[in-house]
Design an enzyme around this catalytic site. Structure first.
Site: not given
Ligand code: FCB
Length: 433
Positions: A191, A340
């Site tokens: 990210e 994620e």
């Molecule tokens: C994302 C991050 C991860 C975690 C989640 C909740 O943006 O990549 O490390 O903090 O959020």
């Protein structure tokens, strides 16, 4: 498809493609414990301030349920989940839960504690980690940079240093030379735009700047880091699959018919979701989508959350957003992995439905031609959530941070059924999820 008595309710079989990757994700700084990097230093300096500010940042319900947010120690990553020592046990849990893939990150500050000096013991550690995953039949997805920099680099300006890309690709090539035999999937950067937004625009994360020139510099340096390491990794391991993970927000105009809100939504969408993809065009073997947010763009006020059920952090739960994001990925003609997606849910009352509902929409995108090949829930374990500390509980597995005891949450077993069956059955009511 089966219809029940009520014509608005139907049972749908949600079957995923063969060889779909099912798993969960973690990152080194958030789970390992004992890290020594830009974040661990920043935490020591800012823990007291963050504890004091908690009163202004959270609502009454949050303050009542998570009083640990008022304690400075909540904001020090310290031992985190002690995953550095307990990884094998944690992977046994993942295996028991039917995961066939796992995403984790390598801690740069361990591998290269001094500029140009590579630590053999650290490499050996990650070799063990990868061997352990392989022995359990779990395919590793390895992230090389999940936001933490070694201190020598921090002293030289971190992501703002013009040579960031060269330092990063030297580190990446060292890792891939040493560990390439155990992994094929490499995620260079996690990210990039989250760091740009939170560290260089909002000034909330280290190095806490609010400077448009820094923003431009970091965009440039991080995209260069990705491109250089992409070439470098392929030179060493021609069969490698390389990408970066991209935060992808579902952004709508606040008023559908307001031209200004629409323009604003477009601009935010461009810089948050697309710009980094454009900058790294031609240097991605797959797309890694990370989805958490639905936002409404209102001119000139900015972004706000929609209404509806939220997570413990107050983040709106909007499963269909992932569908719109994935549909936009189709034109790139690349395999897609959801690397994620998850929520903070301490009492585990929303997690099982959250996962199912998001997967329903992932599946819909697949059925409309998007080549999604895997899903990683964030996170395997409760862990250290950056500037918020330990109170947000994202884990499929609950962690007692005092005893380090692990407890599998009921939702983890629900997800396990999906992983093992490569799908699930869902009662769908008018498609409103
Ligand atoms: C994302 C991050 C991860 C975690 C989640 C909740 O943006 O990549 O490390 O903090 O959020």
């Amino acid at each position: 498809m089966q219809f029940s008595g009520d014509k608005h309710i139907k049972k749908e079989k949600i079957a995923f493609p063969k060889n779909f990757f099912w798993g969960a994700a973690t990152s080194s700084h958030q789970v390992e414990g004992g890290t020594h990097n830009n974040w661990s230093e920043w935490e020591k300096k800012n823990a007291n301030r963050l504890a004091k500010e908690a009163g202004d940042n959270w609502n009454l319900w949050q303050k009542a349920h998570f009083p640990e947010m008022f304690e400075a120690k909540n904001y020090i990553s310290g031992k985190a989940c002690d995953h550095f020592n307990r990884f094998s046990n944690d992977f046994s849990i993942a295996k028991k839960l039917g995961h066939n893939a796992h995403r984790f990150s390598i801690e740069w500050s361990r591998i290269e504690p001094k500029e140009g000096v590579f630590d053999k013991k650290a490499i050996e550690h990650y070799k063990q980690v990868l061997r352990d995953l392989r022995a359990k039949g779990i395919t590793p997805f390895v992230t090389l940079w999940h936001w933490t920099n070694p201190l020598w680099l921090t002293e030289m300006g971190g992501e703002e240093n013009r040579k960031f890309g060269r330092y990063f690709s030297r580190y990446a090539s060292h890792v891939v030379r040493e560990l390439g035999a155990y992994a094929d999937f490499w995620i260079t950067l996690n990210e990039p735009t989250s760091v740009i937004g939170s560290a260089y625009m909002k000034g909330a994360w280290p190095p806490q700047k609010k400077d448009i020139f820094s923003v431009i510099r970091v965009f440039k340096n991080l995209s260069r880091a990705h491109k250089l390491s992409y070439d470098e990794i392929h030179r060493i391991q021609p069969t490698a699959k390389v990408g970066f993970s991209n935060i992808s927000m579902y952004i709508e105009p606040f008023h559908r018919f307001s031209p200004l809100d629409r323009i604003m939504a477009r601009i935010v969408r461009h810089f948050a979701n697309k710009e980094f993809l454009n900058l790294t065009h031609g240097k991605n073997d797959f797309l890694a989508v990370q989805y958490y947010f639905h936002k409404l763009a209102k001119f000139p006020r900015g972004l706000s959350d929609g209404s509806g059920i939220t997570s413990d952090l107050g983040w709106e739960i909007c499963p269909k957003g992932i569908y719109y994001i994935l549909k936009k990925m189709k034109k790139y003609n690349l395999p897609v992995y959801v690397t994620e997606n998850g929520l903070a849910d301490a009492d585990d009352s929303r997690r099982a439905a959250f996962i199912k509902n998001h997967l329903y929409w992932v599946h819909k995108a697949i059925s409309e031609g998007v080549d999604v090949r895997g899903y990683f829930y964030w996170s395997l374990l409760d862990n250290f959530e950056w500037d918020k500390g330990f109170w947000p509980r994202f884990g499929l597995v609950e962690v007692d941070f005092l005893t380090m005891e692990r407890k599998i949450r009921p939702s983890a077993w629900e997800y396990a059924k999906i992983c093992k069956n490569n799908g699930f059955e869902m009662i769908v009511k008018n498609r409103h999820i």
